[in-house]
Design a protein around this motif. Structure first.
Motif, PDB file in Angstrom:
ATOM      1  N   CYS A  21      50.235  47.380  37.689  1.00 26.83           N
ATOM      2  CA  CYS A  21      49.550  46.451  36.777  1.00 26.83           C
ATOM      3  C   CYS A  21      48.233  47.047  36.291  1.00 26.83           C
ATOM      4  CB  CYS A  21      49.294  45.112  37.461  1.00 26.83           C
ATOM      5  SG  CYS A  21      50.787  44.159  37.747  1.00 26.83           S
ATOM      6  N   TYR A  22      47.482  47.629  37.206  1.00 29.63           N
ATOM      7  CA  TYR A  22      46.196  48.241  36.863  1.00 29.63           C
ATOM      8  C   TYR A  22      46.392  49.335  35.812  1.00 29.63           C
ATOM      9  CZ  TYR A  22      41.907  50.973  37.327  1.00 29.63           C
ATOM     10  OH  TYR A  22      40.754  51.657  37.061  1.00 29.63           O
ATOM     11  N   HIS A  73      38.047  48.329  34.074  1.00 24.54           N
ATOM     12  CA  HIS A  73      36.659  48.255  34.546  1.00 24.54           C
ATOM     13  C   HIS A  73      36.317  46.829  34.978  1.00 24.54           C
ATOM     14  CE1 HIS A  73      32.424  49.211  34.924  1.00 24.54           C
ATOM     15  NE2 HIS A  73      32.147  48.166  34.162  1.00 24.54           N
ATOM     16  N   ALA A  74      36.713  45.849  34.172  1.00 25.75           N
ATOM     17  CA  ALA A  74      36.430  44.450  34.508  1.00 25.75           C
ATOM     18  C   ALA A  74      37.135  44.044  35.802  1.00 25.75           C
ATOM     19  CB  ALA A  74      36.868  43.542  33.354  1.00 25.75           C
ATOM     20  N   LEU A  75      38.370  44.480  35.958  1.00 24.93           N
ATOM     21  CA  LEU A  75      39.116  44.161  37.178  1.00 24.93           C
ATOM     22  C   LEU A  75      38.441  44.765  38.403  1.00 24.93           C
ATOM     23  CD1 LEU A  75      41.556  42.888  38.554  1.00 24.93           C
ATOM     24  CD2 LEU A  75      42.833  44.968  38.056  1.00 24.93           C
ATOM     25  N   LEU A  76      37.991  46.001  38.286  1.00 23.41           N
ATOM     26  CA  LEU A  76      37.293  46.636  39.411  1.00 23.41           C
ATOM     27  C   LEU A  76      36.020  45.876  39.776  1.00 23.41           C
ATOM     28  CD1 LEU A  76      37.735  50.432  38.645  1.00 23.41           C
ATOM     29  CD2 LEU A  76      38.720  49.145  40.525  1.00 23.41           C
ATOM     30  N   GLU A  77      35.301  45.391  38.790  1.00 27.41           N
ATOM     31  CA  GLU A  77      34.089  44.612  39.069  1.00 27.41           C
ATOM     32  C   GLU A  77      34.427  43.337  39.833  1.00 27.41           C
ATOM     33  OE1 GLU A  77      30.861  45.449  38.615  1.00 27.41           O
ATOM     34  OE2 GLU A  77      31.700  47.394  38.054  1.00 27.41           O
ATOM     35  N   VAL A  78      35.501  42.670  39.448  1.00 26.03           N
ATOM     36  CA  VAL A  78      35.916  41.449  40.136  1.00 26.03           C
ATOM     37  C   VAL A  78      36.279  41.765  41.583  1.00 26.03           C
ATOM     38  CG1 VAL A  78      37.713  39.676  40.252  1.00 26.03           C
ATOM     39  CG2 VAL A  78      36.672  40.258  38.056  1.00 26.03           C
ATOM     40  N   VAL A  79      37.048  42.826  41.790  1.00 22.14           N
ATOM     41  CA  VAL A  79      37.481  43.196  43.141  1.00 22.14           C
ATOM     42  C   VAL A  79      36.286  43.562  44.003  1.00 22.14           C
ATOM     43  CG1 VAL A  79      38.797  44.886  44.472  1.00 22.14           C
ATOM     44  CG2 VAL A  79      39.792  43.861  42.424  1.00 22.14           C
ATOM     45  N   ARG A  80      35.353  44.309  43.437  1.00 21.95           N
ATOM     46  CA  ARG A  80      34.160  44.687  44.215  1.00 21.95           C
ATOM     47  C   ARG A  80      33.357  43.462  44.626  1.00 21.95           C
ATOM     48  NH1 ARG A  80      33.429  49.268  40.090  1.00 21.95           N
ATOM     49  NH2 ARG A  80      34.466  50.991  41.141  1.00 21.95           N
ATOM     50  N   ALA A 127      41.304  50.532  29.365  1.00 22.18           N
ATOM     51  CA  ALA A 127      40.172  51.018  30.172  1.00 22.18           C
ATOM     52  C   ALA A 127      39.142  49.914  30.402  1.00 22.18           C
ATOM     53  CB  ALA A 127      39.524  52.218  29.503  1.00 22.18           C
ATOM     54  N   ARG A 128      38.838  49.125  29.371  1.00 23.06           N
ATOM     55  CA  ARG A 128      37.849  48.048  29.505  1.00 23.06           C
ATOM     56  C   ARG A 128      38.334  46.996  30.504  1.00 23.06           C
ATOM     57  NH1 ARG A 128      37.809  44.963  24.747  1.00 23.06           N
ATOM     58  NH2 ARG A 128      37.880  43.015  25.853  1.00 23.06           N
TER      59      ARG A 128
END
Length: 141
Positions: free
Chosen positions: A83-84, A93-100, A89-90
């Motif tokens: 899925c990732y 990045h948003a998904l990574l911010e949510v996970v972090r 790319a944008r």
């Protein structure tokens, strides 16, 4: 996953399932369809033939195959990674911010008072041990 990669490569190359199956030794249309669905995995010789047919390095497909066989990843991890990879790319990045933001906070170190108290306890224990050893009567041999 390998199936998603094969689907993208087949689409990009403009080859039909029949054309791919014809180019791969010992692979029929049903087998190629199973690879594209993720129901089966191609063997090493078939990976090389697939790579030639789809115009990519065999190492790229072997890397995908190795990731698909990685026992350390659960099915959910494979799905999450697929899925990732399908995101822009944008969005990645948003998904990574949510996970972090969902990761638990690191445990806080003990306060200075607790550290001093623990250190003073150990100092008091050593002092008490020294005094008790001085008071103990010596035995004559």
């Amino acid at each position: 996953m390998l199936a998603a990669t094969l689907q993208r490569l087949a689409k990009a190359s403009g080859l039909s399932v029949t054309e791919i199956a014809t180019a791969i030794p010992k692979a029929g249309i049903q087998t190629v369809n199973a690879w594209l669905r993720g129901d089966k995995l191609p063997g090493y010789d078939q990976i090389e033939a697939l790579a030639r047919t789809l115009g990519v390095p065999a190492g790229a497909l072997l890397g995908e195959l190795a990731a698909a066989l990685d026992p350390a990843r659960t099915r959910g991890e494979h799905e999450l990674l697929a899925c990732y990879r399908s995101l822009e790319a944008r969005q990645q990045h948003a998904l990574l911010e949510v996970v972090r933001s969902m990761q638990p906070a690191a445990p806080k170190p003990a306060s200075g008072t607790a550290t001093i108290t623990a250190a003073s306890r150990s100092t008091k224990t050593r002092a008490a041990t020294k005094q008790s050893s001085k008071k103990a009567p010596k035995r004559k041999s």
